[in-house]
Design an enzyme around this catalytic site. Structure first.
Site: not given
Ligand code: ATP
Ligand code: LTN
Length: 334
Positions: A112, A193, A196
């Protein structure tokens, strides 16, 4: 007494099927077996700049999505992190027992911070605040996606370090990953991965995307040069599509093998797209119903806060007392 569960999602960007399969769906599955606290972690979101009006709206959107996905507010507490002051307070206490070296090893910080022009201290402290979220409620179980495993290990290390310095204070939590869907990959790039914060319309399926858009994103997903599904030699793009199908449908490994072996990619994508559309449709309908009544949402968040605040305040009081900080009414000198 039921064991306690805590988890959180940042109110930044649009929630996608990775968040749903990695976290939310698992929360819904386990909520009746535990005493659950589900947190909208807005203090985490501001570790990178968020336009205030958007953040305000995203917090409510996320609360409505928790409910729409099936979190039952009579059973589980839905809380906004910044609304419960003890999160920030405990984070400071834990910051003081966390060696910088531990934080420097965090891979999420490395990825990040590379994307930022200036890296705020908050981004570095991020995992300590996450540890505070968890330890505040003495949570034994933390259901998350695979990308959070390293932060959970750090949380355990912080808990153990505090406990050894100041006496047994915090429960040491366990990570709870879903069996299928712990790491959903980007549809445009199955080596990254699904996230968001990633750019590009072909990357993720949003939980609130309409059926036409869901179909379009999935039909365009990156696959490989095989003519059809071969479980032995498939590349990460095909594996990801199969994982998405399996996680949404609940099909067993043998059912997956029987249904998909040899299927051409065009047909595979159609099957996946229809499954995703079918599963998201009720969630989206429920979301529209919930957001039609803003007062209901406010009530859910207020009740959540009122339920958890005494637990959180008690933990901070004990931690302060153990550290020798001033508390007007000391509890013990054990
Ligand atoms: P960012 O990429 O902006 O950090 P994010 O998509 O990783 O956001 P978070 O709010 O950080 O979202 O994560 C919320 C939950 O979703 C956490 O439990 C995280 O482990 C899960 N998560 C996020 N991305 C994935 C993914 N690609 N597959 C499975 N679980 C995920
Ligand atoms: N860092 C997590 C969000 C998060 C969290 C938590 C998850 C903040 N506090 C406590 C579980 C428990 C992420 O998903 N990026």
């Amino acid at each position: 007494m039921k064991a306690r569960v805590l988890s959180g999602i940042q109110p930044s960007g649009n929630l996608h099927i990775g968040n749903y399969l990695g976290a939310l769906l698992n929360w819904v599955r386990i909520q009746s077996d535990y005493e659950c606290v589900f947190c909208i972690v807005d203090l985490h979101a501001i570790t990178v700049y968020q336009p205030p009006a958007e953040l305000r709206a995203k917090i409510r959107e996320l609360a409505a999505l928790f409910l729409a996905a099936g979190i039952d507010p009579r059973q589980s507490s839905i809380v906004v992190q910044s609304d419960v002051h003890a999160h920030a307070e405990l984070a400071w206490l834990l910051t003081c027992v966390t060696p910088m070296g531990w934080l420097s090893r965090m891979t999420q910080f490395k990825t990040k911070s590379e994307k930022q022009e200036t890296v705020g201290d908050g981004l570095y402290q991020y995992p300590v605040l996450m540890a505070a979220d968890i330890l505040l409620y003495q949570a034994q179980i933390v259901p998350v996606g695979d990308d959070q495993s390293q932060h959970l290990e750090l949380t355990r290390d912080i808990a153990q370090r505090f406990n050894s310095l100041y006496g047994d204070t915090f429960a040491v939590p366990q990570t709870h990953l879903p069996q299928v869907g712990a790491r959903i990959m980007g549809l445009d790039d199955p080596t990254a991965k699904m996230s968001k914060s990633a750019e590009g319309s072909g990357h993720a399926v949003g939980l609130l995307d309409d059926p036409a858009r869901i179909r379009k994103t999935i039909m365009r997903a990156t696959t490989d040069s095989n003519p059809g599904v071969d479980f032995e030699t498939m590349g990460p793009g095909v594996a990801n599509l199969l994982t998405i199908y399996q996680a949404f449908s609940g099909a067993s490994d043998s059912e997956m093998l029987a249904e998909f072996t040899g299927l051409r990619y065009g047909d595979l994508k159609k099957r996946v797209a229809e499954m995703v559309v079918e599963k998201l449709e009720p969630l989206q309908a429920e979301y529209r119903r919930i957001t039609a009544d803003p007062g209901y949402l406010d009530g859910v968040l207020r009740e959540g806060r009122e339920r958890v605040e005494p637990i959180a305040d008690a933990t901070v009081r004990v931690a302060k007392e153990r550290m020798g900080l001033y508390t007007a009414k000391p509890i013990s000198h054990g």
